[in-house]
Design a protein around this motif. Sequence first.
Motif, PDB file in Angstrom:
ATOM      1  N   ASP A  71       0.840  -1.211   0.000  1.00  0.00           N
ATOM      2  CA  ASP A  71       0.000   0.000   0.000  1.00  0.00           C
ATOM      3  C   ASP A  71       0.868   1.250   0.000  1.00  0.00           C
ATOM      4  OD1 ASP A  71      -2.310  -1.547   0.175  1.00  0.00           O
ATOM      5  OD2 ASP A  71      -2.436  -1.382   2.360  1.00  0.00           O
ATOM      6  N   TYR A  72       1.888   1.261   0.844  1.00  0.00           N
ATOM      7  CA  TYR A  72       2.740   2.448   0.969  1.00  0.00           C
ATOM      8  C   TYR A  72       3.579   2.663  -0.288  1.00  0.00           C
ATOM      9  CZ  TYR A  72       1.395   2.312   5.870  1.00  0.00           C
ATOM     10  OH  TYR A  72       0.673   2.287   7.034  1.00  0.00           O
ATOM     11  N   VAL A  73       4.147   1.574  -0.817  1.00  0.00           N
ATOM     12  CA  VAL A  73       4.957   1.680  -2.038  1.00  0.00           C
ATOM     13  C   VAL A  73       4.090   2.210  -3.175  1.00  0.00           C
ATOM     14  CG1 VAL A  73       6.197   0.359  -3.804  1.00  0.00           C
ATOM     15  CG2 VAL A  73       6.684  -0.043  -1.381  1.00  0.00           C
ATOM     16  N   GLU A  74       2.889   1.669  -3.291  1.00  0.00           N
ATOM     17  CA  GLU A  74       1.956   2.104  -4.337  1.00  0.00           C
ATOM     18  C   GLU A  74       1.644   3.594  -4.189  1.00  0.00           C
ATOM     19  OE1 GLU A  74       0.598   1.440  -7.743  1.00  0.00           O
ATOM     20  OE2 GLU A  74       1.451  -0.239  -6.642  1.00  0.00           O
ATOM     21  N   GLY A  75       1.447   4.040  -2.955  1.00  0.00           N
ATOM     22  CA  GLY A  75       1.155   5.446  -2.695  1.00  0.00           C
ATOM     23  C   GLY A  75       2.294   6.365  -3.099  1.00  0.00           C
ATOM     24  N   LEU A  76       3.527   5.911  -2.918  1.00  0.00           N
ATOM     25  CA  LEU A  76       4.684   6.736  -3.266  1.00  0.00           C
ATOM     26  C   LEU A  76       5.031   6.651  -4.751  1.00  0.00           C
ATOM     27  CD1 LEU A  76       6.925   6.112  -0.143  1.00  0.00           C
ATOM     28  CD2 LEU A  76       5.756   8.229  -0.775  1.00  0.00           C
ATOM     29  N   ARG A  77       4.643   5.553  -5.389  1.00  0.00           N
ATOM     30  CA  ARG A  77       4.941   5.371  -6.810  1.00  0.00           C
ATOM     31  C   ARG A  77       4.337   6.510  -7.648  1.00  0.00           C
ATOM     32  NH1 ARG A  77       3.977  -0.083  -7.577  1.00  0.00           N
ATOM     33  NH2 ARG A  77       6.180  -0.439  -7.128  1.00  0.00           N
ATOM     34  N   VAL A  78       3.244   7.088  -7.174  1.00  0.00           N
ATOM     35  CA  VAL A  78       2.584   8.216  -7.844  1.00  0.00           C
ATOM     36  C   VAL A  78       3.571   9.367  -8.076  1.00  0.00           C
ATOM     37  CG1 VAL A  78       0.790   9.982  -7.522  1.00  0.00           C
ATOM     38  CG2 VAL A  78       0.351   7.624  -6.837  1.00  0.00           C
TER      39      VAL A  78
END
Length: 153
Positions: A90-97
Motif C-alpha cells: 500500500d505504501y509503495v503504491e502510494g509513493l509510486r505516484v
Amino acid sequence: MGEPTAFSADQIEDFKEAFGLFDRVGDNQVAFNQVADIMRALGQNPTNREVKKLLGDPSAEDMANKRMNFDAFLPLLAKQDAVPKGTYDDYVEGLRVFDKEGNGTVLGAELRIVLGTMGEKMKEDEIDALMQGQEDDNGCVNYEAFVKHIMSV
C-alpha cells in the motif's frame, strides 16, 4: 469495522504489565494522553486523531487530567487492533505516484512536502529524523527502501 480481536490470557497479562509501567501515580490508572503511547508500546500504530476518537474526543484538558483503568483500556486496544493496517505494498503504491522517471525513486524534497502536509502532518524535526540518510547524491529517495525503513522503525 472488524470485530475486536479476542486476546489470549497471556496477551492480556502482557498488556496489563505494560499498562502498569505507564501508571506514574500508583492508582492502577493512566492519563488519557498516555493511551497512544501505550498502544504504540504494544505494537499498534494509531494516529493521535484515532486515539482521541477512541477516547470519545476529549478536550485537551481532559486528555491531560482524565485517567482510565486497564479494564477501560482493553476494549480500546481491541478496537485499534481490529483496524486494517497499511501494508508494505500500500505504501509503495502510494509513493509510486510521485515517481516521475519510473526509476524507483522520488525527490526527497517532494517526499518532505508530502510528509509535512498530508494525513497526520509531521513536524520538520520529525521529517528530518525520518529522512536521515535516505537521500542519494541527487536528492532522490528509493521509496521501496524508504518504506522498509519506516516499517522497521
